[in-house]
Every structure is written in structure tokens, then in C-alpha cells.
Design a protein around this motif. Sequence first.
Motif, PDB file in Angstrom:
ATOM      1  N   GLU A  69       1.378 -14.382-103.715  1.00  0.00           N
ATOM      2  CA  GLU A  69       1.546 -15.747-103.221  1.00  0.00           C
ATOM      3  C   GLU A  69       1.980 -16.676-104.351  1.00  0.00           C
ATOM      4  O   GLU A  69       2.914 -17.454-104.213  1.00  0.00           O
ATOM      5  CB  GLU A  69       0.175 -16.197-102.695  1.00  0.00           C
ATOM      6  CG  GLU A  69       0.214 -17.221-101.594  1.00  0.00           C
ATOM      7  CD  GLU A  69      -1.201 -17.328-101.012  1.00  0.00           C
ATOM      8  OE1 GLU A  69      -1.889 -18.311-101.332  1.00  0.00           O
ATOM      9  OE2 GLU A  69      -1.637 -16.385-100.297  1.00  0.00           O
ATOM     10  N   LYS A  70       1.307 -16.524-105.492  1.00  0.00           N
ATOM     11  CA  LYS A  70       1.601 -17.405-106.627  1.00  0.00           C
ATOM     12  C   LYS A  70       3.035 -17.225-107.147  1.00  0.00           C
ATOM     13  O   LYS A  70       3.721 -18.186-107.446  1.00  0.00           O
ATOM     14  CB  LYS A  70       0.607 -17.144-107.768  1.00  0.00           C
ATOM     15  CG  LYS A  70       0.895 -17.962-109.023  1.00  0.00           C
ATOM     16  CD  LYS A  70      -0.204 -17.798-110.072  1.00  0.00           C
ATOM     17  CE  LYS A  70       0.215 -18.309-111.438  1.00  0.00           C
ATOM     18  NZ  LYS A  70       0.566 -19.727-111.498  1.00  0.00           N
ATOM     19  N   TYR A  71       3.474 -15.980-107.214  1.00  0.00           N
ATOM     20  CA  TYR A  71       4.772 -15.732-107.839  1.00  0.00           C
ATOM     21  C   TYR A  71       5.917 -15.547-106.841  1.00  0.00           C
ATOM     22  O   TYR A  71       7.065 -15.377-107.218  1.00  0.00           O
ATOM     23  CB  TYR A  71       4.681 -14.516-108.774  1.00  0.00           C
ATOM     24  CG  TYR A  71       3.857 -14.793-110.017  1.00  0.00           C
ATOM     25  CD1 TYR A  71       4.330 -15.672-110.993  1.00  0.00           C
ATOM     26  CD2 TYR A  71       2.602 -14.218-110.186  1.00  0.00           C
ATOM     27  CE1 TYR A  71       3.567 -15.947-112.124  1.00  0.00           C
ATOM     28  CE2 TYR A  71       1.835 -14.481-111.321  1.00  0.00           C
ATOM     29  CZ  TYR A  71       2.327 -15.353-112.284  1.00  0.00           C
ATOM     30  OH  TYR A  71       1.583 -15.631-113.400  1.00  0.00           O
ATOM     31  N   GLY A  72       5.621 -15.547-105.531  1.00  0.00           N
ATOM     32  CA  GLY A  72       6.689 -15.474-104.537  1.00  0.00           C
ATOM     33  C   GLY A  72       7.373 -14.125-104.469  1.00  0.00           C
ATOM     34  O   GLY A  72       8.591 -14.027-104.252  1.00  0.00           O
ATOM     35  N   ALA A  73       6.628 -13.055-104.699  1.00  0.00           N
ATOM     36  CA  ALA A  73       7.167 -11.691-104.557  1.00  0.00           C
ATOM     37  C   ALA A  73       5.986 -10.781-104.224  1.00  0.00           C
ATOM     38  O   ALA A  73       4.840 -11.213-104.294  1.00  0.00           O
ATOM     39  CB  ALA A  73       7.822 -11.241-105.859  1.00  0.00           C
ATOM     40  N   ASN A  74       6.280  -9.555-103.801  1.00  0.00           N
ATOM     41  CA  ASN A  74       5.180  -8.627-103.552  1.00  0.00           C
ATOM     42  C   ASN A  74       4.788  -7.966-104.866  1.00  0.00           C
ATOM     43  O   ASN A  74       5.521  -7.125-105.383  1.00  0.00           O
ATOM     44  CB  ASN A  74       5.593  -7.549-102.556  1.00  0.00           C
ATOM     45  CG  ASN A  74       5.946  -8.164-101.216  1.00  0.00           C
ATOM     46  OD1 ASN A  74       5.218  -9.011-100.702  1.00  0.00           O
ATOM     47  ND2 ASN A  74       7.092  -7.761-100.664  1.00  0.00           N
ATOM     48  N   ILE A  75       3.647  -8.363-105.410  1.00  0.00           N
ATOM     49  CA  ILE A  75       3.208  -7.858-106.717  1.00  0.00           C
ATOM     50  C   ILE A  75       2.202  -6.720-106.506  1.00  0.00           C
ATOM     51  O   ILE A  75       1.214  -6.890-105.772  1.00  0.00           O
ATOM     52  CB  ILE A  75       2.525  -8.961-107.537  1.00  0.00           C
ATOM     53  CG1 ILE A  75       3.349 -10.243-107.547  1.00  0.00           C
ATOM     54  CG2 ILE A  75       2.182  -8.441-108.935  1.00  0.00           C
ATOM     55  CD1 ILE A  75       4.408 -10.337-108.574  1.00  0.00           C
ATOM     56  N   PHE A  76       2.494  -5.596-107.108  1.00  0.00           N
ATOM     57  CA  PHE A  76       1.584  -4.438-107.026  1.00  0.00           C
ATOM     58  C   PHE A  76       1.046  -4.112-108.413  1.00  0.00           C
ATOM     59  O   PHE A  76       1.812  -4.093-109.381  1.00  0.00           O
ATOM     60  CB  PHE A  76       2.326  -3.211-106.481  1.00  0.00           C
ATOM     61  CG  PHE A  76       2.788  -3.366-105.060  1.00  0.00           C
ATOM     62  CD1 PHE A  76       1.992  -2.930-103.996  1.00  0.00           C
ATOM     63  CD2 PHE A  76       4.021  -3.949-104.777  1.00  0.00           C
ATOM     64  CE1 PHE A  76       2.419  -3.068-102.688  1.00  0.00           C
ATOM     65  CE2 PHE A  76       4.457  -4.098-103.472  1.00  0.00           C
ATOM     66  CZ  PHE A  76       3.654  -3.662-102.410  1.00  0.00           C
ATOM     67  N   PHE A  77      -0.252  -3.831-108.490  1.00  0.00           N
ATOM     68  CA  PHE A  77      -0.844  -3.353-109.750  1.00  0.00           C
ATOM     69  C   PHE A  77      -1.053  -1.854-109.644  1.00  0.00           C
ATOM     70  O   PHE A  77      -1.714  -1.389-108.723  1.00  0.00           O
ATOM     71  CB  PHE A  77      -2.223  -3.987-110.008  1.00  0.00           C
ATOM     72  CG  PHE A  77      -2.224  -5.478-110.241  1.00  0.00           C
ATOM     73  CD1 PHE A  77      -1.048  -6.169-110.512  1.00  0.00           C
ATOM     74  CD2 PHE A  77      -3.425  -6.185-110.201  1.00  0.00           C
ATOM     75  CE1 PHE A  77      -1.072  -7.546-110.737  1.00  0.00           C
ATOM     76  CE2 PHE A  77      -3.454  -7.557-110.419  1.00  0.00           C
ATOM     77  CZ  PHE A  77      -2.279  -8.247-110.680  1.00  0.00           C
ATOM     78  N   LYS A  78      -0.517  -1.103-110.605  1.00  0.00           N
ATOM     79  CA  LYS A  78      -0.836   0.315-110.697  1.00  0.00           C
ATOM     80  C   LYS A  78      -2.101   0.410-111.537  1.00  0.00           C
ATOM     81  O   LYS A  78      -2.077   0.119-112.741  1.00  0.00           O
ATOM     82  CB  LYS A  78       0.343   1.082-111.317  1.00  0.00           C
ATOM     83  CG  LYS A  78       0.120   2.593-111.437  1.00  0.00           C
ATOM     84  CD  LYS A  78      -0.105   3.278-110.104  1.00  0.00           C
ATOM     85  CE  LYS A  78      -0.206   4.789-110.279  1.00  0.00           C
ATOM     86  NZ  LYS A  78      -0.871   5.434-109.116  1.00  0.00           N
ATOM     87  N   PHE A 366      11.860 -14.690-108.846  1.00  0.00           N
ATOM     88  CA  PHE A 366      11.956 -13.655-107.826  1.00  0.00           C
ATOM     89  C   PHE A 366      12.620 -14.177-106.566  1.00  0.00           C
ATOM     90  O   PHE A 366      12.569 -15.368-106.273  1.00  0.00           O
ATOM     91  CB  PHE A 366      10.549 -13.156-107.475  1.00  0.00           C
ATOM     92  CG  PHE A 366       9.839 -12.517-108.640  1.00  0.00           C
ATOM     93  CD1 PHE A 366      10.260 -11.285-109.129  1.00  0.00           C
ATOM     94  CD2 PHE A 366       8.768 -13.154-109.246  1.00  0.00           C
ATOM     95  CE1 PHE A 366       9.608 -10.698-110.204  1.00  0.00           C
ATOM     96  CE2 PHE A 366       8.114 -12.572-110.320  1.00  0.00           C
ATOM     97  CZ  PHE A 366       8.534 -11.342-110.793  1.00  0.00           C
ATOM     98  N   LYS A 367      13.197 -13.242-105.832  1.00  0.00           N
ATOM     99  CA  LYS A 367      13.673 -13.551-104.488  1.00  0.00           C
ATOM    100  C   LYS A 367      12.564 -13.149-103.514  1.00  0.00           C
ATOM    101  O   LYS A 367      11.845 -12.179-103.772  1.00  0.00           O
ATOM    102  CB  LYS A 367      14.930 -12.739-104.166  1.00  0.00           C
ATOM    103  CG  LYS A 367      16.146 -13.160-104.980  1.00  0.00           C
ATOM    104  CD  LYS A 367      17.450 -12.674-104.352  1.00  0.00           C
ATOM    105  CE  LYS A 367      17.570 -11.158-104.272  1.00  0.00           C
ATOM    106  NZ  LYS A 367      17.863 -10.532-105.585  1.00  0.00           N
ATOM    107  N   PRO A 368      12.413 -13.844-102.408  1.00  0.00           N
ATOM    108  CA  PRO A 368      11.377 -13.443-101.455  1.00  0.00           C
ATOM    109  C   PRO A 368      11.604 -11.989-101.042  1.00  0.00           C
ATOM    110  O   PRO A 368      12.734 -11.558-100.844  1.00  0.00           O
ATOM    111  CB  PRO A 368      11.597 -14.382-100.274  1.00  0.00           C
ATOM    112  CG  PRO A 368      12.389 -15.524-100.811  1.00  0.00           C
ATOM    113  CD  PRO A 368      13.194 -14.995-101.948  1.00  0.00           C
TER     114      PRO A 368
END
Lengths: 393, 258
Positions: A69-78, A366-368
Amino acid sequence: MKYGVDEHGYYGDFGGAYIPEMLYPNIEALRAQYLKVLNDDDFKAEFDQLLKDYVGRPSPLYHAKRYSEKYGANIFFKREDLNHTGSHKINNAIGQILLAERLGKKRIIAETGAGQHGVATATVCALKGLECVVYMGEIDMARQAPNVARMKMLGATVVPATSGSKTLKDATNEALRDWIGNPEDTHYIIGSAVGPYPYPEMVAKFQSIISFEAKKQLLEQTGSELPQYVLACVGGGSNAIGMFYNFLDDESVKLIAVEAAGKGVETGHSAATTSLGKEGVLHGTRTILMQTEDGQVVEPYSISAGLDYPGIGPQHAHLFKVNRAEYVSATDDEALNAGLLACQLEGIIPAIESAHALAHLEKMAFKPGDNVVICLSGRGDKDLDTYIKHFGY
Amino acid sequence: MNRLQNLFANKKSNLLSIYFTAGYPELNTTLDIAEALEQAGADFLEIGFPYSDPVADGPTIQQSSEKALENGMTLNVLFEQLQQLRERVNIPVLLMGYINPIVQYGIERFCKKAAEVGVDGVIVPDLPIYEYEKLYADTFKQNNLSNIFLVTPNTSEERIRKIDGLSNSFIYLLSSSSITGSTLNVSTSIEDYYKRIKGMELNNPTIIGFGISNNASYTKACEYANGAIVGSAFVKHLAMDDYLKNIPEFINNIRPRS
């Protein structure tokens, strides 16, 4: 593989095995045997079983919603921080101890900076009942006292490296000298993707499990195994090469390696190797390293002991030179702030090393719909003192 | 023929070479030490240029390198000092050091400069055969510099033959597979190793190094090889007061004047 190693151990202009003749039989035996062992069914079965039941793999790929939400992209943590011993270092330690066992070695040596690789090595030696000697810079032993105690509890002997600058690079020198003196019964478990060939390749293979799993998990969670961006922190570069490995040939995936800028790239207190280094030879490999005009190795600085190595692995040097990956940096302060943000937004205390990768998100646009994977290489328990002092909790 | 090749053509036994680190214990005594060693009877010299990360060296040479770097020794400074080398020293001189300072100085520039000041050969412990042949051999040859390879008790016969083929002055036999400054333990297996090498009838002469520190170890080495190299023991000598004045006595203790 396009970005892989050639038969002489080179990645483009980098790599090789610049070792004195005293080490040649050790390195040659390893080169001749490691692939055979790694491809052996019995080895593969035990490696997979230990990674599953002992390390706790696969490590989750966590969709960080509040980050997204904060960065406007789907962020995944490995989530390599969830591994046994608290970081990705255990993947390589398990692989190499099984290799050492099959090569008939009775004694294990290792170098360590912050102590994470030392702890991982002491752990697998306890698991296999092998003698373990860990070299650690005298200065690092004082900075990372709890990890010294952990290694001792696990049965390892910790030997202070008192030569040179008394840190990670000198611990590596001492381990190499030990190996010169004990070629028959000893295996040297190098912790990063550095050192003479075949070490960088071997460590990369053992760490490649990170991106192997991530691809499958991305496919399940996003419908595509390829994200737009992959980020990891880089010191010597073992978590980064593991995180990049299975994406190297997927040229649409942007790979970003985040080095430690310390107090700032131009301050003289930094570990931003690709910005400050030149091509040269360190610890048996041709790579990019921080050095004086006369070719003396410079002691780097970072608040994160796991990133203050004066070189980078030779494959990283190659990926940098041919522009397959982008090498950026984050300062101490940027990393600490990013670490605190992960605590507050996701309830995860990351290692300060991993927080460098998180810090770079602030500088990206980032792009959405962009999918972004970040390697959370380790957990931050070992860094609590540093966080607490910095933020005054 | 360079001076080194000349020496080996004319003298076949009991050769004595001494190693010392340039810039240790003082920055500007390189040529004083070299001159004193020649006058005391040394047959050839190895002048070490210091490196911050000398993995093949034990504590004695490590500490001498650290001190030399503190004193301000660099390749630039060394070559400046060596401008007068051939006004003061006639015996063959080798430079010994690690590859990284050479890479930074530039391999061509290094070889040209070395030849210009009258250096005859180079020992670079962390320069392996593959890299030497591919990247360096031509430049060494153009400048008439001999590259010295190391052989240990664990080096295979096939590899020793290859090294013999690439060498053009002598082969450096390590008394044991260890770092510098360790004690020479003349066990049966070491004698077997010396005998094995002698039995191979190599094209190049051999000189034994590592662990040669007194007359006994020197004499033993000379039974099997054309001579021996003293390193750490001499670097320890340099830590003493009056080290220059006492060089003849040091040499005499290793190889008494006949």
C-alpha cells in the motif's frame, strides 16, 4: 547459462583461482569432485530433507500488504529470516557440510564477520559431529560477543584473527592459512559467494534454492513466476546471488543489488564496492575491490558487519560490468530507518543487512501492479543493540 | 640470458638466496641491505614488496609487510629506490609479492620498470599457471624476466613437468606445504619428496625454501637441491639492532665460509 561460469572458473573478466601452489591440491580436488557429489542422488536426498526438516524450508514468500500500500506495488518478502539460525547462511552451510562429509573430511574451518556464517557453520558441525574452528577478526569478536558465545555453545573453537585490520578479510586470510597447513583432513566452508573457483559457483548453487522457491511461490500467488523487480543486499553477495540465480536469464526481470554506503559513498566510511572499487584480486578471485592506488586492500565501513567486505563475489562483478543487475547503495541511516519501518508496518525486525535492500524501495517508482520481491536475508535479533542505541528505545 | 640464468649456468651447488621485505625495518635501507648481503656472500636476492593480505605468509613476514606499509613502501617507492640497484649490487635480484599490487601498477608497466632497473625475475605466489600463460607470459618474456613457480610435496608429477617446461631459471621447492616461517621437519616423507624431485631429472635447477633457518637445514637442503632460500629467519634478524653490521655473521651461521 548466459551469465554462468566458464570451464576455467571465470564470469567474463572475473573469477578464476588466484591461489598459491600450497592450496592448489585442495582447490583442484574440490573442483574435480563437487559437481559429482552435488549431482549424486544420495546427496540430493539428504540436502532436500535437511533443508525441509532442519532448516524449515521452503521459506515463505510473504505478500507484505501494508508495504504494498505504501509503495504502490505488490511487495513480497522472501523470508530467509525464518530459517533455522536466522539467516540464509544455513543453506550453504548444510550443502557444504554434506559435501565435506562425502569428501571424507574430519575438520571444518570457516571465517565469519558478524558471526552469522560462523553460527551456521558451528550448527551444521554439531549436527554432523565434526570438529569446527571459526576464524573471526579480533575487533568483530568484541562487536558481536553474543554470536561468539553462540558458536562456543555449539561446540566450535573461535580463533581471533589478529593480523592486518583484524576484521572479516583478515579472518578469511587466517582461514586460508589454516587450510594451507591442514590440506588433508580439513574442509573450508566459505560463507559468501567469494574466494577461488569453485567456491563462488558452489555457494551460488546452494543459495539458488532462494530463487528456485520464489519462482514457484510467485506463480502460485501472482499467476506469473516472473516479477518486475528483485532486490537483495550485497556484501560478498551470497543472498543476492541466491535471490538472482534463477532469474538471471529472464532479462525482463530487473535485478537490484543494494550495497552498504555506510556514512555515505564519498565520506571515506563506506562499503559501496562497485562505486569505490577497482578491478583486482582478493582472496583468490579476480573481482572489484576497494583498494589504494598501490593495490593495498582498504578496510570498508558499514554499520552492518555482514556487509563490510572490501570486495564482491566475481559473478556480481560480472553482472555489474555487463549491466545485467543494477548496483545501488543505502546508508547506515537509511537502512536503520527502513528496518524500523518493517517493524512498524509488518511486525518484522529485519537484520540491518536486509534492511539495506528495504531502504532502496524509497528511491524507486513503481507502476500499479508491479510485483517486487525482496530477499529478507536475516532476522534482526542480533542487531537489537544497534537499533536500540540508534532510536533510543 | 639474464643474471639469474648466468648464475645457474656457472654455479651448480650450495647456492644461497636471501629474502627480505622492502621497507622493513626502515623505509630507505633496501639497497643497503642488498649490498651487505652481496658482500657477505649471498648468491642471489629476493626483494619482497609488501601487500596488505599476504595469505601465503606466516606471522614474521606478515608483520614485516605491515610495518613496511606503515613506513610508506609502495611499488612506486621501491622502483625509485631500485634506480641505483645496478650501481651497487651485481648478483641476480628477484622481486617477490602478490598479484594485486602488480595488477594495479599495470603488468606491462611493472615488467618494463623491473627490467629497466635490472631485476632478473619475479615470484608471485598467487599467480597460477593458467593465468600466467594466458595473460602474463609474453610480457615477462619480452622483458627478459624469469617467472619462478613453486612446487610443494603435494604437487603432482604431471604438474611438476608442466612447471619445468614453463620455467627458465629455477624451480622453487617448498620444503613443506605450509605458510612461510614454519619449522622444517626433515621427516622420511620429506626426504622421499626431495629424492623424488631429484629423480625426475628436471631441466631447471631447484632451490629449496620455507623453513631454512640455520646451517643444519641449509646443508640438508643442499644435498637434494642446487641451493636454498632463507626468508623468515633473515626477516627476524632485521628486527635486531645493528642488523646491517651483523649480516656477515648471519650468513656465516647459515653457510660458513670455507
